[in-house]
Design an enzyme around this catalytic site. Structure first.
Site, mmCIF file in Angstrom:
data_model
loop_
_atom_site.group_PDB
_atom_site.id
_atom_site.type_symbol
_atom_site.label_atom_id
_atom_site.label_comp_id
_atom_site.label_asym_id
_atom_site.label_seq_id
_atom_site.Cartn_x
_atom_site.Cartn_y
_atom_site.Cartn_z
ATOM 1 N N LYS A 173 35.557 42.535 45.980
ATOM 2 C CA LYS A 173 35.970 43.904 46.300
ATOM 3 C C LYS A 173 36.976 44.318 45.236
ATOM 4 O O LYS A 173 38.161 43.959 45.284
ATOM 5 C CB LYS A 173 36.620 44.006 47.692
ATOM 6 C CG LYS A 173 36.808 45.485 48.085
ATOM 7 C CD LYS A 173 37.977 45.737 48.991
ATOM 8 C CE LYS A 173 39.280 45.942 48.297
ATOM 9 N NZ LYS A 173 39.366 47.054 47.342
ATOM 10 N N GLU A 248 48.159 36.180 43.838
ATOM 11 C CA GLU A 248 48.753 36.508 42.532
ATOM 12 C C GLU A 248 49.386 37.888 42.716
ATOM 13 O O GLU A 248 48.677 38.892 42.770
ATOM 14 C CB GLU A 248 47.664 36.588 41.446
ATOM 15 C CG GLU A 248 46.831 35.337 41.301
ATOM 16 C CD GLU A 248 47.568 34.188 40.622
ATOM 17 O OE1 GLU A 248 48.549 34.464 39.896
ATOM 18 O OE2 GLU A 248 47.174 33.040 40.841
ATOM 19 N N CYS A 281 51.871 42.898 35.592
ATOM 20 C CA CYS A 281 52.670 42.172 36.590
ATOM 21 C C CYS A 281 53.761 41.329 35.941
ATOM 22 O O CYS A 281 54.815 41.123 36.518
ATOM 23 C CB CYS A 281 51.742 41.289 37.413
ATOM 24 S SG CYS A 281 50.619 40.355 36.374
ATOM 25 N N GLU A 381 59.699 46.594 41.626
ATOM 26 C CA GLU A 381 58.674 46.602 40.584
ATOM 27 C C GLU A 381 58.287 48.069 40.360
ATOM 28 O O GLU A 381 57.756 48.719 41.267
ATOM 29 C CB GLU A 381 57.457 45.795 41.057
ATOM 30 C CG GLU A 381 56.424 45.635 39.971
ATOM 31 C CD GLU A 381 55.167 44.913 40.455
ATOM 32 O OE1 GLU A 381 54.660 45.250 41.537
ATOM 33 O OE2 GLU A 381 54.686 44.036 39.715
HETATM 34 P P1 NAD Z 1 47.381 46.766 45.743
HETATM 35 O O1 NAD Z 1 47.961 45.608 46.474
HETATM 36 O O2 NAD Z 1 47.646 48.114 46.260
HETATM 37 O O3 NAD Z 1 45.787 46.626 45.675
HETATM 38 C C1 NAD Z 1 45.158 45.492 45.115
HETATM 39 C C2 NAD Z 1 43.819 45.287 45.782
HETATM 40 O O4 NAD Z 1 44.029 44.955 47.149
HETATM 41 C C3 NAD Z 1 42.925 46.524 45.795
HETATM 42 O O5 NAD Z 1 41.591 46.106 45.665
HETATM 43 C C4 NAD Z 1 43.183 47.110 47.178
HETATM 44 O O6 NAD Z 1 42.123 47.884 47.679
HETATM 45 C C5 NAD Z 1 43.350 45.842 47.996
HETATM 46 N N1 NAD Z 1 44.180 45.971 49.205
HETATM 47 C C6 NAD Z 1 45.216 46.822 49.416
HETATM 48 N N2 NAD Z 1 45.720 46.618 50.663
HETATM 49 C C7 NAD Z 1 44.994 45.609 51.209
HETATM 50 C C8 NAD Z 1 45.014 44.955 52.490
HETATM 51 N N3 NAD Z 1 45.884 45.294 53.424
HETATM 52 N N4 NAD Z 1 44.105 43.987 52.731
HETATM 53 C C9 NAD Z 1 43.222 43.619 51.786
HETATM 54 N N5 NAD Z 1 43.142 44.225 50.570
HETATM 55 C C10 NAD Z 1 44.020 45.190 50.285
HETATM 56 O O7 NAD Z 1 47.823 46.592 44.219
HETATM 57 P P2 NAD Z 1 47.436 47.511 42.959
HETATM 58 O O8 NAD Z 1 48.296 48.723 43.017
HETATM 59 O O9 NAD Z 1 45.963 47.655 42.850
HETATM 60 O O10 NAD Z 1 47.881 46.560 41.737
HETATM 61 C C11 NAD Z 1 49.161 46.471 41.263
HETATM 62 C C12 NAD Z 1 49.854 45.237 41.802
HETATM 63 O O11 NAD Z 1 49.141 44.066 41.411
HETATM 64 C C13 NAD Z 1 51.245 45.070 41.217
HETATM 65 O O12 NAD Z 1 52.135 44.689 42.229
HETATM 66 C C14 NAD Z 1 51.064 43.942 40.192
HETATM 67 O O13 NAD Z 1 52.237 43.231 39.891
HETATM 68 C C15 NAD Z 1 50.039 43.107 40.876
HETATM 69 N N6 NAD Z 1 49.342 42.239 39.909
HETATM 70 C C16 NAD Z 1 49.611 40.897 39.904
HETATM 71 C C17 NAD Z 1 48.990 40.076 38.967
HETATM 72 C C18 NAD Z 1 49.241 38.579 38.953
HETATM 73 O O14 NAD Z 1 48.454 37.864 38.331
HETATM 74 N N7 NAD Z 1 50.288 38.089 39.596
HETATM 75 C C19 NAD Z 1 48.098 40.622 38.037
HETATM 76 C C20 NAD Z 1 47.846 41.992 38.067
HETATM 77 C C21 NAD Z 1 48.477 42.787 39.030
#
Ligand code: NAD
Length: 476
Positions: A173, A248, A281, A381
């Site tokens: 997804k 992650e 991130c 962040e």
């Molecule tokens: P997000 O958490 O809003 O969404 C990420 C994914 O999770 C999307 O596919 C979203 O639809 C899904 N999602 C959201 N809520 C959910 C829930 N309750 N249950 C299941 N799935 C859910 O994050 P974003 O805005 O897409 O991405 C940015 C974030 O990702 C930042 O915090 C960044 O630091 C982090 N990130 C971490 C890494 C790492 O390797 N540590 C790498 C890239 C991004």
């Protein structure tokens, strides 16, 4: 032409069970450029059923068979490389040169590296010389893979490739905000000829398909990359069925610039934060500068930030593009305003649109000085092109400030003193420490301490996230 409303399930593009259209927005002009569907529980159930069925035979395939399919996928990836660059550039606003040479290349290099690691990996090992026990590593089963928008194909490759390599089946997804690269990748997987049901893609949002994945009793493992907020919810939901959950999550990296650092350390630190419009991130968003070079550092930092151009992603060049969405844009502007209100000094940038850009989610590279670690801009962040500069006097003070956060993903340090560099690196509480701008090699593990997550992606650590470990006694 592929109907972007469809999902890839059991080796075919299929219509969703219920229609629930969602516009994919180009962040550089705020216009919709594609329509996808947000899936339902029923769509996910069909995908899980197909992954469950496929697991029975896929888990029995040899390493050599899986290597051949991955090599085929790699050659298709290279052939369709430019299509992938376009998809990434449009969906998240990455400037075309950056989208190609960095974002897109990360997908290719993960494919290349995992193929090498898989060739060398032993799924069975003797426990020790004198023992007749042995250890067998076996695929965990059906995996739910949930990815963000900021490094779209990087995150997808870090999950889908090791799941394939270890004999798992999966449902991906991707982020609903940036789903085009994922759909193109699904087309490539289809073209490579993986058996039906091994890979499935269901688009959807977090509250819908995302939370159905974390609750689903027939999903054995979740690999999630995204915010700490969502990681927490997924862990709670998944606890009912005791799934393995690899997380992650977010970060708030520190970058310690000692007075004896190399001449360009401050300027390189600024470039590092602003690349990808600050949406990484492990971006080093808190720059800690030793007091004796603080005045010089803030001049250099502001000068470098002012040199970075902000422009349209479709143009060639080393400028930065917009941030991904209206929601992110508003959140970043709010945090910039909080920095001003809380008394930090604005040394470059600010909340106004960059010159000449009246449409799109563009933000000027912004530098705050005289920041304290209690301010929101130092704690939260921001995920935009914003950097805070914090002065320090002693090595211990710098280490304490860097570690004074709930995150622990990537930290950085700059010094020409080798002994000091390694002493400090060992005291920083994070999954990666980058010294003097050195990059991590392909195949090294990537992941966080504390609220930055619990997983390690890449290389053999990335393969092992998808494996169960079994002890077998008797002969080998
Ligand atoms: P997000 O958490 O809003 O969404 C990420 C994914 O999770 C999307 O596919 C979203 O639809 C899904 N999602 C959201 N809520 C959910 C829930 N309750 N249950 C299941 N799935 C859910 O994050 P974003 O805005 O897409 O991405 C940015 C974030 O990702 C930042 O915090 C960044 O630091 C982090 N990130 C971490 C890494 C790492 O390797 N540590 C790498 C890239 C991004």
């Amino acid at each position: 032409m592929l109907d972007k409303r469809n999902f890839y399930i059991n080796g075919k593009w299929v219509k969703p069970k219920k229609s629930n259209d969602f516009n994919v927005i180009n962040p550089s002009d705020e216009d919709s450029f594609a329509v996808i569907s947000l899936g339902s529980k029923e769509d996910l159930d069909v995908a899980v059923e197909s992954a469950k069925k496929a697991f029975v035979t896929w888990k029995e395939t040899s390493k050599e068979e899986r290597v051949l399919l991955l090599e085929k996928l790699l050659s298709i990836y290279k052939k369709r490389f430019n299509e992938m660059t376009d998809a990434i550039s449009k969906e998240m606003g990455a400037p075309i040169d950056w989208a190609s040479s960095v974002q897109n290349m990360s997908g290719q290099s993960h494919l290349e590296d995992f193929i090498l690691r898989l060739k060398d990996y032993n799924f069975e090992d003797h426990f020790d010389e004198k023992s007749n026990n042995y250890i067998s590593r076996e695929p965990i089963g059906v995996c739910g893979l949930i990815t963000p928008w900021n490094w779209p194909i990087n995150q997808i490759a870090l999950k889908v490739i090791p799941a394939f390599a270890t004999g798992c089946t999966m449902i991906l997804k991707p982020s609903e905000i940036a789903p085009m690269s994922a759909m193109l990748f699904a087309e490539m997987i289809d073209e490579a000829g993986f058996p039906r049901g091994v890979f499935n893609l269901v688009n959807g949002d977090g509250v819908g398909v995302g939370s159905h994945i974390s609750h689903h009793p027939d999903i054995d493992m979740i690999s999630f990359t995204g915010s700490t907020r969502a990681g927490r919810l997924i862990s709670k939901n998944a606890s009912e069925t005791i799934k393995r959950v690899c997380l992650e999550l977010g970060g708030k990296g520190g970058n310690i610039v000692f007075a004896d650092s190399y001449p360009n350390a401050v300027r390189d630190g600024i470039r590092n934060v602003m690349s990808n419009s600050g949406q990484s991130c492990d971006a080093p968003t808190r720059m800690l500068v030793e007091k004796s070079i603080y005045e010089r550092a803030i001049k250099e930092a502001a000068d470098e930030a002012n040199k970075i151009k902000v422009d349209l992603p479709s143009k060639k060049g080393d400028h930065i593009g917009p941030v991904v969405s209206k929601v992110q844009y508003k959140k970043i502007i709010d945090l910039i305003e909080s920095g001003i209100d809380e008394g930090a000094t604005l040394a470059a940038g600010g909340p106004q649109l960059p010159n000449g850009l009246n449409k799109g989610y563009f933000i000027k590279p912004t530098i705050f000085t005289n920041v304290t670690n209690e301010m929101r801009i130092a704690k939260e962040e921001i995920f935009g092109p914003v950097l805070s500069i914090i002065p320090f006097e002693t090595e211990d003070e710098a280490i304490n400030i860097v570690n004074d956060t709930s995150y622990g993903l990537g930290n950085y340090l700059q010094t020409e003193d080798k002994e000091k560099a390694h002493r400090v690196a060992k005291k920083l509480r994070s999954g990666c420490v980058y010294i003097n701008g050195n990059a991590a090699d392909a195949g090294t593990p990537f992941g966080g301490y504390r609220q930055s997550g619990n997983g390690r992606e890449g290389g053999i650590w990335g393969l092992e996230e998808y494996l169960e470990v079994k002890t077998i006694t008797g002969w080998k």
